[in-house]
Structures are given as structure tokens and as C-alpha cells.
Design a protein around this motif. Structure first.
Motif, short mmCIF file in Angstrom:
data_model
loop_
_atom_site.label_atom_id
_atom_site.label_comp_id
_atom_site.label_asym_id
_atom_site.label_seq_id
_atom_site.Cartn_x
_atom_site.Cartn_y
_atom_site.Cartn_z
N ASN A 53 -34.16 -12.95 8.29
CA ASN A 53 -33.34 -12.08 7.46
C ASN A 53 -33.47 -12.52 6.01
OD1 ASN A 53 -32.19 -10.74 9.77
ND2 ASN A 53 -30.88 -12.54 10.06
N VAL A 54 -32.98 -11.68 5.09
CA VAL A 54 -32.93 -12.04 3.67
C VAL A 54 -31.48 -12.21 3.27
CG1 VAL A 54 -33.43 -11.30 1.32
CG2 VAL A 54 -35.09 -10.88 3.14
N ALA A 55 -31.16 -13.35 2.69
CA ALA A 55 -29.80 -13.65 2.25
C ALA A 55 -29.80 -13.97 0.77
CB ALA A 55 -29.23 -14.81 3.06
N GLY A 56 -28.62 -13.98 0.17
CA GLY A 56 -28.50 -14.30 -1.24
C GLY A 56 -27.22 -15.02 -1.53
N ARG A 57 -27.21 -15.74 -2.66
CA ARG A 57 -26.02 -16.48 -3.05
C ARG A 57 -25.99 -16.62 -4.56
NH1 ARG A 57 -23.78 -21.82 0.14
NH2 ARG A 57 -21.60 -21.52 -0.44
N LEU A 58 -24.82 -16.43 -5.16
CA LEU A 58 -24.66 -16.61 -6.59
C LEU A 58 -24.43 -18.08 -6.92
CD1 LEU A 58 -22.37 -13.61 -7.64
CD2 LEU A 58 -24.85 -13.83 -7.89
N VAL A 59 -25.00 -18.50 -8.05
CA VAL A 59 -24.83 -19.85 -8.59
C VAL A 59 -24.31 -19.70 -10.01
CG1 VAL A 59 -25.99 -22.01 -9.20
CG2 VAL A 59 -26.68 -20.76 -7.14
N THR A 77 -18.25 -19.47 -0.89
CA THR A 77 -18.54 -20.48 0.13
C THR A 77 -19.58 -20.02 1.14
OG1 THR A 77 -16.69 -19.68 1.47
CG2 THR A 77 -16.24 -21.48 -0.08
N GLU A 78 -19.83 -18.70 1.20
CA GLU A 78 -20.77 -18.18 2.19
C GLU A 78 -21.81 -17.30 1.51
OE1 GLU A 78 -20.89 -18.99 5.33
OE2 GLU A 78 -19.08 -20.24 5.23
N PRO A 79 -23.02 -17.25 2.05
CA PRO A 79 -24.05 -16.36 1.49
C PRO A 79 -23.79 -14.90 1.83
CG PRO A 79 -24.88 -17.44 3.46
CD PRO A 79 -23.54 -18.04 3.18
N THR A 80 -24.48 -14.02 1.14
CA THR A 80 -24.41 -12.57 1.39
C THR A 80 -25.67 -12.14 2.13
OG1 THR A 80 -23.10 -12.18 -0.59
CG2 THR A 80 -24.32 -10.31 0.29
N MET A 81 -25.50 -11.43 3.23
CA MET A 81 -26.66 -10.92 3.98
C MET A 81 -27.20 -9.70 3.26
SD MET A 81 -28.68 -11.46 6.47
CE MET A 81 -27.74 -12.67 7.41
N ILE A 82 -28.46 -9.77 2.82
CA ILE A 82 -29.08 -8.68 2.08
C ILE A 82 -29.92 -7.80 3.00
CG2 ILE A 82 -30.74 -8.15 0.22
CD1 ILE A 82 -29.79 -10.76 -1.13
N ALA A 83 -30.66 -8.41 3.91
CA ALA A 83 -31.47 -7.65 4.87
C ALA A 83 -31.32 -8.34 6.22
CB ALA A 83 -32.92 -7.59 4.43
N GLY A 84 -30.61 -7.69 7.13
CA GLY A 84 -30.32 -8.32 8.41
C GLY A 84 -30.59 -7.44 9.60
N ASP A 85 -31.57 -6.54 9.50
CA ASP A 85 -31.91 -5.67 10.62
C ASP A 85 -32.64 -6.45 11.70
OD1 ASP A 85 -30.75 -3.62 9.24
OD2 ASP A 85 -32.63 -2.83 8.43
N ALA A 86 -32.94 -5.77 12.78
CA ALA A 86 -33.61 -6.43 13.91
C ALA A 86 -35.04 -6.82 13.58
CB ALA A 86 -33.58 -5.51 15.13
N ALA A 87 -35.65 -6.16 12.59
CA ALA A 87 -37.03 -6.46 12.24
C ALA A 87 -37.13 -7.81 11.52
CB ALA A 87 -37.58 -5.35 11.34
N ASP A 88 -38.35 -8.34 11.46
CA ASP A 88 -38.62 -9.58 10.72
C ASP A 88 -38.67 -9.25 9.23
OD1 ASP A 88 -39.19 -12.26 10.34
OD2 ASP A 88 -41.34 -12.01 10.66
N GLU A 89 -37.73 -9.76 8.43
CA GLU A 89 -37.62 -9.46 7.00
C GLU A 89 -37.67 -10.78 6.23
OE1 GLU A 89 -34.94 -5.44 7.07
OE2 GLU A 89 -34.00 -7.30 7.79
N TYR A 90 -38.56 -10.88 5.23
CA TYR A 90 -38.86 -12.21 4.69
C TYR A 90 -39.52 -12.11 3.32
CZ TYR A 90 -43.52 -11.03 6.47
OH TYR A 90 -44.72 -10.40 6.72
#
Length: 650
Positions: A332-338, A352-365
Motif C-alpha cells: 500500500n502507499v501511506a503518508g505522514r506529515l512532519v 501519531t498514525e500515518p494516513t493510508m493513501i492507496a490501500g486497494d487489494a492491488a499491489d501499490e508501490y
């Protein structure tokens, strides 16, 4: 090849600025060495002396150059450098260099008895016996040390340059080709790098170092000299300027870097082999190069986290770090602010937690990210299921990024593979430009190519996010002079020209590549993608001197139409690796600047981020020891000189 020993001219350059890096290219022989500089030279001593605002003063028997960064003293006994921190001299960090001798074979060509230094404009010369001149060129922040041998010392054998350091710091030989580090209670303060030797034909070879107490010897192999075209240049470096961003016990990979205009700090993020793979971050002071605090975890989950990228949001003064999360096949693709600056206490991240940006069943990278400063939105571009390129629009946030669009398809290649996506935002056309490499399937004979897509500047409320796409290199009209595989694209925006610049590598031979660039319009046009109706232009095509060049990156310098381009050059046998920098002005390519030479140790993934003062931070991954990959950095300036850096983490 016949060697004319009577015309030997050797040049030895050392940076005596602490925490600084120097690199040198070939110069002309004899007395003209300082007055004529090839267009390919990364360092022009005469130009440095002219540009310097630091005069050499006489204080008794001592010549002195002093400013807020350092104090340098020249006496008959040697050259003493004393660094300053915040304008104050640092006790115990002084280093004095004294030439002992220059030997050729068994002959002592120049035994260095004390001589009185002479001032020539902003240069200080020690006129040694046997036609040897020890020369120092004073810059605002640097002192360059050169040794010029104007005549042959012997007819054969190795050549050795022997020097003596006087310091309370503890010298340690890291490796004969890697160099020496000077330690203060176990912390790196100054590094004296391995040396490289160049001849007038562009040949080069490492010159190993040896250390006996505080005495250092640089040895140029006689068998290499037997085939040399003179003059020959010996290039060691005294460098604290190489920043050990990720010098940890585990391997570090895939660095990315961005700059905060509010704080004047860089954020470097990288992948670590800790756990199953985590994302780490480190702040770097953009003015001094000091590492701010220790590294911190951007992502520290129980699964694999890799392939980070980072962009800066000036409105919120936040960095957005994106990365892939999960194992191959189900990523999946995740993101986090700094936060936009180093926090001396507490967390470096507002959530405290990342945000899920792309979390479908497919391989995303393999995500890339850019920020639209006009509309305060991010575009994240990533790969999906090997052959598809996808994107998602995010809004500016102070704690977490705002999820706007769903994931949208940018391009579906159906077969083959997509690789190396990158994305930039252009203020003139107010578009995002995505670029990637399409690898054709084995049954297709056409070359691999670079593709681009223009994306809308903001979330379109469910409508198409893509204006249109183009293949740019090789261009599919059949008339492009590039006809071989093109790959590894990177893209940045030139606001002065209102154009994107895409840099990439083009296959030259089976294991050899060259570096090219293509200027691209800032807004989509159905007739052409070209900014100036021209095909791709050459950035680095010197294959005779190298096996090839690869892995380019590009960043805007903050001034005019200057663009920083960095890349890796390599030699296959014997193995050797370099990081180089060139400055672009439109399609005009500046001289090659050596950022790093690692000898046989592999260098990969150089990246750059510019700042408004025209400087850039270049970061790369290096196999520092046989089982240790670290992240290193170096600040460079557009006028092709290194700037001093301070190392504070050891």
C-alpha cells in the motif's frame, strides 16, 4: 605511450576548511596551471581568488585570513586552520598541515624545510626546492591547498606526497581508498578522504593513503604513471563536508530530500533495514550543514516500509513523506506529515498514525509526491500491479493530509512494466507533470521509453484528473536521435522559463548509459510536448572516460533558470563510482563537479533539493564498508564550489 618526464606538472589539492569537501580536475601544466582553466574544470583557483572578499593580513611573521567561519594562519612551519562555531573558535579542533617531502622512486624530490610564505593577491605560496610550489587559494569559506611540481623528480617509480598533521584530534585510517577521519572523543570532526589521480587524457585511478601516527602518505602507482599523459593531478580531500545522515549500524537505502523555506532546513528521509524495514528522517541546517538532533522514525510499523519520497507545504510549514507499506505483492502507499523544522523536544510529527493513501487489494508501490503552492494540494503518483501508473490528490493539512480524490488511473500499459515514477508542479501552467519509464515486454523490439502525463492542478470532483499523455524519449515520430532504451526519469520545474525539465538515462552500450534532458511545456498541448521544438539534449555523454552514467536527479536552484543535476558515473573494471553535479541554464550544460568519489564502493540513488540561495543538498546511498550502506550528503553551490558543512552527530 611516450612519457616526457621533463614536462611533469603535478597538482595536489586539499581542503583545509574543516567539515568541507574538495574535488579537483586536470589543470594545464607549468606556470599556466593557475591562469588557464578548462571549461570542464570544477574548480578555478584564479576565479576563487578574484571572488574572495577575505584579504590576507600580516601579523608579525604570520599571514592571517580570519572571518566568522574560520581563522587560517600561514607561517614558515606550516598552515594552521581553526574553525569557528557561531563565530567562536573551537578549542581542540585546530589542524595544522606541514609538507614533509615529495618523493619519486627512491629520490627525495622536495624535502620541505621551513620557508617564508609569500602573498600573491589572495593566494599564499611556499616556494619549495626542486621546482615545487605549495600554494593556498583563499575563498570566503575555504582554503585550497595545491602542490605544483614544475619538473620531473625522477624517471620512474611511484610518486609519494608526504604530509604531517599536528592536532589533538585522533586520526584513524578508515581505509586506504576511503581516507582518514579525525575524532574528538569518538565523534567525527574532520575527514581526509581517499585520493584520486587524473591525467590530461582523462584517465584516473585511486591513490591509496597510509597513516603512520600523524603522518599521511599519498602514493601514486608507478605503473599507472607509466601510461599517463601529463600533467597529472592528485586529488585527496580534507572533508567534514560529507554529512553522515544515516550512519547507523544497519543498512540505509533510497534517500529523498526536500527544503523548508520557512525554517531554512532540509528534511532527509530514507529507508532503513531496521526491523522489517522502516522509514527514518533527519533534519539538516541549510546554512551550516549541521545535523539537527538524531534521526527519528517516520514509519515504524511491524511490516515492511520502503521507498520514501518527500515534498514541502509552505502554507502549513509541513513536509509530507510518502512511502510503500507492506510486502511485495500486497503493498500500500501511506503518508505522514512532519513538522517543517526540527523540534528540540517532543515528536517531529503532529499525528501519531500515518494516513493510508492507496490501500486497494492491488499491489501499490514506489510513490512520488509534489505540492501545488497555489491551490495547496499534493499529487501523489505511484505504480499499481506492475504496469499501471496511478495517482491521488491530497489536501494541505496541519496534522494529517486531507484525502480528496480516490486513486485514479494515469496510464495502463496493459503489458510490460512501469518503473520510477516522479512528479513535479509548475506554477506557470498550474499543472502537475508525472514522468515514468515504461519497460516493454520481451516480444516487443521497440526501445523502452520515458512517458509523461499532465495532471490537473486540483481535485476535479470525480472527473478526469489527466489532461493528456506523451511519449518523450525516444519520441515516437521516428526522427528522434535517441533510438535506444531510455529509463530512470526525474522531473523538476524551471519557473524562469516556465518549463519542466525531465532528465533520464539513455542506453549507449549493453552496460553503458548516458544522461540526457528534455524540456517540456508547462501545460498540455495536443500538438506537442516540447517547450522549444527541440529533441532531448545531452547532459553527460563522456563514455570513453567512464563505463557509463546513471540514476540522474534534478532540482531547481532558486535563481533564474538554473537547475541542479546530479548523477552517478561508474567504471566497471576496476570498479569505481562517482557522484557528479552539473548546472543547467536552459539547455546549456555547466562543467562537471565531483561531489563524491567512493573508489570501488558502490554509490546509488543520488537526489538533490535546491534552496532560494542557489545552493543544493545532494544526498546519496553509499556502500561505506563491505556490509554497511549509509546515507551521505554534501552541499554544493551553483558557482561550482563546495560549501563548508558541520558534522555534529557522532
Amino acid at each position: 605511450m611516450k612519457i616526457r618526464y621533463a614536462s611533469i606538472a603535478m597538482l595536489l589539492m586539499l581542503f583545509l576548511t574543516p567539515l568541507l569537501s574538495l574535488d579537483l580536475a586536470t589543470v594545464t601544466a607549468g606556470a599556466s596551471a593557475m591562469s588557464t582553466a578548462s571549461a570542464e574544470l570544477p574548480f578555478d583557483p584564479t576565479a576563487v581568488a578574484r571572488a574572495s572578499r577575505n584579504a590576507v593580513h600580516t601579523q608579525g611573521d604570520t599571514l592571517v585570513v580570519d572571518n566568522e567561519y574560520r581563522r587560517v594562519e600561514f607561517t614558515a612551519e606550516g598552515v594552521r586552520f581553526a574553525p569557528r562555531e557561531e563565530g567562536v573558535l573551537v578549542p581542540g579542533h585546530q589542524v595544522t598541515y606541514r609538507l614533509v617531502a615529495v618523493r619519486a622512486g627512491e629520490h627525495v624530490g622536495a624535502a620541505a624545510a621551513p620557508v617564508t610564505p609569500q602573498v600573491r593577491e589572495n593566494q599564499v605560496d611556499y616556494d619549495r626546492p626542486a621546482g615545487v610550489t605549495e600554494r593556498y587559494v583563499v575563498d570566503d569559506r575555504h582554503v585550497e591547498q595545491l602542490f605544483v611540481l614544475e619538473k620531473a623528480l625522477t624517471s620512474g617509480g611511484d610518486v609519494a606526497v608526504i604530509g604531517q598533521f599536528e592536532t589533538t584530534l585522533a586520526p584513524e585510517l578508515v581505509d586506504p581508498l576511503k581516507g582518514i577521519r579525525f575524532l574528538d572523543e569518538g565523534r567525527d570532526v574532520v575527514r581526509y578522504s581517499g585520493a584520486v589521480v587524473y591525467d590530461a587524457a582523462g584517465r584516473e585511478t585511486p591513490a591509496p593513503l597510509s597513516l603512520d601516527g600523524n603522518q599521511v602518505t599519498i602514493t601514486v602507482p608507478g605503473d599507472w604513471l607509466a601510461g599517463a599523459v601529463y600533467p597529472v593531478t592528485i586529488d585527496p580531500r580534507l572533508e567534514g563536508g560529507i554529512i553522515n545522515v544515516g550512519n547507523l549500524s544497519m543498512d540505509q537505502n533510497n534517500p529523498a530530500v526536500a527544503y523548508s523555506t520557512a525554517s531554512g532546513q532540509y528534511l532527509v528521509v530514507f529507508e532503513s533495514s531496521s526491523g522489517n524495514g522502516n522509514i527514518l528522517g533527519r533534519f539538516v541546517n541549510g546554512t551550516t550543514g549541521a545535523l539537527l538532533g538524531s534521526f527519528f522514525y517516520v514509519a515504524e510499523g511491524t511490516g515492511r516500509e520502503a521507498a520514501p519520497d518527500v515534498a514541502y507545504d509552505a502554507y502549513q510549514n509541513r513536509f509530507l513523506v510518502v512511502y510503500e507499506d507492506g510486502n511485495v505483492g500486497s503493498r500500500n502507499v501511506a503518508g505522514r506529515l512532519v513538522y517543517g523544522s526540527y523540534q528540540s523536544s517532543g515528536s517531529q510529527m503532529p499525528a501519531t498514525e500515518p494516513t493510508m493513501i492507496a490501500g486497494d487489494a492491488a499491489d501499490e508501490y514506489d510513490p512520488a509526491v509534489a505540492y501545488n503552492a497555489n491551490d495547496r494540494q499534493f499529487a501523489v503518483v505511484y505504480l499499481r500491479s506492475t504496469y499501471m501508473v496511478y495517482g491521488r490528490m491530497l489536501g494541505s493539512g496541519s496534522v494529517s493530509p486531507l484525502l480528496l480524490s480516490a486513486g485514479f488511473q494515469i496510464w495502463n500499459h496493459v503489458s510490460g512494466s512501469a518503473h520510477d515514477p516522479d512528479v513535479a508542479w509548475g506554477s506557470g501552467g498550474n499543472t502537475f507533470l508525472a514522468a515514468w519509464h515504461r519497460e516493454r515486454p520481451p516480444d516487443q523490439v521497440e526501445p523502452d521509453y520515458i512517458a509523461i502525463a499532465y495532471l490537473y492542478e486540483t481535485y476535479q470532483g470525480g472527473g478526469s484528473q489527466v489532461y493528456g499523455t506523451w511519449t518523450i524519449a525516444p519520441y515516437d515520430s521516428g526522427s528522434d536521435p535517441l533510438t535506444t532504451d531510455c529509463s530512470s526519469p526525474a522531473v523538476a520545474y524551471d519557473p524562469a522559463a516556465n518549463a519542466y525539465v525531465v532528465v533520464f538515462r539513455s542506453k549507449y552500450l549493453t552496460a553503458s548509459y548516458t544522461i540526457h534532458g528534455q524540456r517540456v511545456r508547462s501545460s498540455y498541448n495536443v500538438s506537442t510536448f516540447r517547450y522549444d521544438a527541440a529533441y532531448a539534449f545531452a547532459i553527460e555523454t563522456d563514455v570513453p572516460s567512464y563505463s557509463g552514467h546513471t540514476l540522474p536527479d534534478i532540482a531547481y536552484s532558486g535563481f533564474g533558470n538554473e537547475m541542479h543535476v546530479v548523477y552517478v558515473s561508474y567504471w566497471i573494471s576496476p570498479s569505481s563510482y562517482w557522484v557528479y553535479h552539473r548546472l543547467l541554464h536552459g539547455t546549456s550544460v555547466g562543467p562537471r563537479l565531483l561531489v563524491r568519489h567512493a573508489g570501488a564502493d558502490t554509490i546509488e540513488d543520488p537526489v538533490a533539493a535546491g534552496s532560494p540561495d542557489r545552493r543544493a543538498l545532494v544526498v546519496w546511498r553509499e556502500e561505506y564498508t563491505a556490509d554497511d550502506w549509509d546515507i551521505f550528503g554534501q552541499r554544493v553551490a551553483p558557482y561550482q564550489l563546495y560549501l563548508p558543512l558541520t558534522l555534529r552527530n557522532h
